[in-house]
Every structure is written in C-alpha cells, then in structure tokens.
Design an enzyme around this catalytic site. Sequence first.
Site, PDB file in Angstrom:
ATOM      1  NE  ARG A  39      10.295 -21.375   2.426  1.00 32.83           N
ATOM      2  CZ  ARG A  39      10.987 -22.144   1.604  1.00 32.83           C
ATOM      3  NH1 ARG A  39      11.428 -21.642   0.445  1.00 32.83           N
ATOM      4  NH2 ARG A  39      11.243 -23.397   1.899  1.00 32.83           N
ATOM      5  CG  ASP A  44      21.815 -17.970  -6.673  1.00 31.43           C
ATOM      6  OD1 ASP A  44      21.786 -19.216  -6.662  1.00 31.43           O
ATOM      7  OD2 ASP A  44      20.914 -17.269  -6.192  1.00 31.43           O
TER       8      ASP A  44
END
Length: 286
Positions: A54, A159
């Site tokens: 990732r 978030d």
Amino acid sequence: MPSLLAPSVVGPLTDATSALPQLRASQFRAIQALAHRISGIHLPAGKEGLVRSRLARRLRRLGLRDFDTYLKFLRTDTSGNEIPHLIEALTTNKTSFFREPRHFQYLADHVLPDALAEGRPLRFWSAGCSSGEEAYSLAMLVQRHSLGRRTDVRILATDIAAGMLDRARRGEYDEKHIERLPDGYRQYFEPVRRRQSGHVAVRAPVRELVRFARLNLMAEWPMRGPFDAILCRNVMIYFDKPTQQLLVERFEGVLRPGGHLFVGHSESLSGVKHSLRFVQPAVYRR
C-alpha cells in the site's frame, strides 16, 4: 490539499512498474510506531506485506525510491500533509449506503421517535465517515422519518483522510452505489448533469443536514456534544485494546444520557471497561 513534492535529493523513479521496494523489519517498526502514535492504528506483526504494497503507491506518487527516503520525508514534512495520506493508505475505506441495516432500523424505531416525542434537538456523529455514505444515510433516515416535523437536526461527519472528505462533500456517487438502497430512498438522489456521467448526487435537503470536518480521533476534539448517537463502525478494528479503551471513554463523555454508541458488527467492546448498557449486537446505550 496542496500537492506534495519529494525532497530534492531524491530523483524520480525510472520505472513506475518496477518491483515493490523492500521493507526491512526496522522500517516496518518505524512505520508501525508512527501510525500508532499519530492515529492509534495498530499494525501487528504479519502486516508487513500489506504495508509494503500500500505504501509503495505513495512512494511512486512522490517519486521516492525506498522506505528510508519515505521515512525521512515523513520526519521532515513540517506541513503535516503526508500523515493523512499515510493513514489513508493503511486503512480500508470500504463503506456503502445503509451498511449494517439493523442499525438504521434501530435508529428509526427507537432513537428518532424518542427525540421527536421530546421535541429536542437531534445530534448525530459519524466518526470515521470515509466517503460520506454513512452520514448521508443518517440524513436520509431523518428526512424520511421526521416527516418535516423538525428542522433542528445536525449530523457531524469526521475523518482523518482529507481525500475521503473531499469525496464526501461532493456527495456524488456512481449509480451502482444506489442499486441496493432500501425502498423509498432513491428520491433523495438526482442525476449529475454531465454528459455520460453515470453518477448521481445527494439532493440538497439531505446534504444540508451534514457537516464534514477533518478530525484525528486521537487528537483533541473541538466538539463537546451531547450526541444522541455516535456511529464509529469498523474503525476500532484498527486499534489495540488500550486505544479502544481510551476512545470508548471519550465517546461516553460526549453522549447524552440515553444516547447510543454503534460499533461495527465485526467489532466488540469485550475487554473494554465502560458503563454503557448492551442493547443488541454492536449497539450500546449510555
């Protein structure tokens, strides 16, 4: 978010499709410690392959050759812009409208009627809102079940990932995202008027109920509540028990008496000390 530039001492990659850079044990431990300190995310042993694959995308995006250079970049990035990208890369932002529908049924059957009967303001918090589907689901639920009887409704959606928040604020989704909406909820979307867009947008009356803001759950919280319901679902799976303990204690502090905490069905407060009452799987009440 401003674009990020790699340090001048690092040249561009010569082949973007080259093999992933190696991730040594010491580099993994450094990333592990940084992610936990900044955001509470726990990366246990065995996640080296996930971290390597990732974060390799971030290295390519920044034009960095290896993880040593990336760690140096993180340490010298005084803007703090890269940290949200790091956290976003390490987490899975999978969500959908009305995900885990029993939670929304409980809200419709219990939380909304109680608030409407008492005639008090209604406050929700979607903690870890990703691209906004959860928060907009809440807003649509309120629109459908309040029958226009109240206007004092506010939904806070937060978030840590700025990219996710940008998508959430736009409120535009591929038409495939609404194929499995519960009956009666398609009315809250309208086609995006772009040629061959294939997208729909959340209608203004729903959007106006939601305020999106960037927030690291491990940092100071500017809001004090009280909230009728906090939805922190499929977020605590990334945290170790001490971090979960701290977070649940903080949630309790901003829930109103009788307020509810919803966690993901794959999560549990087992092993976490709290004074919340178990209501049904993944639903707790102060």
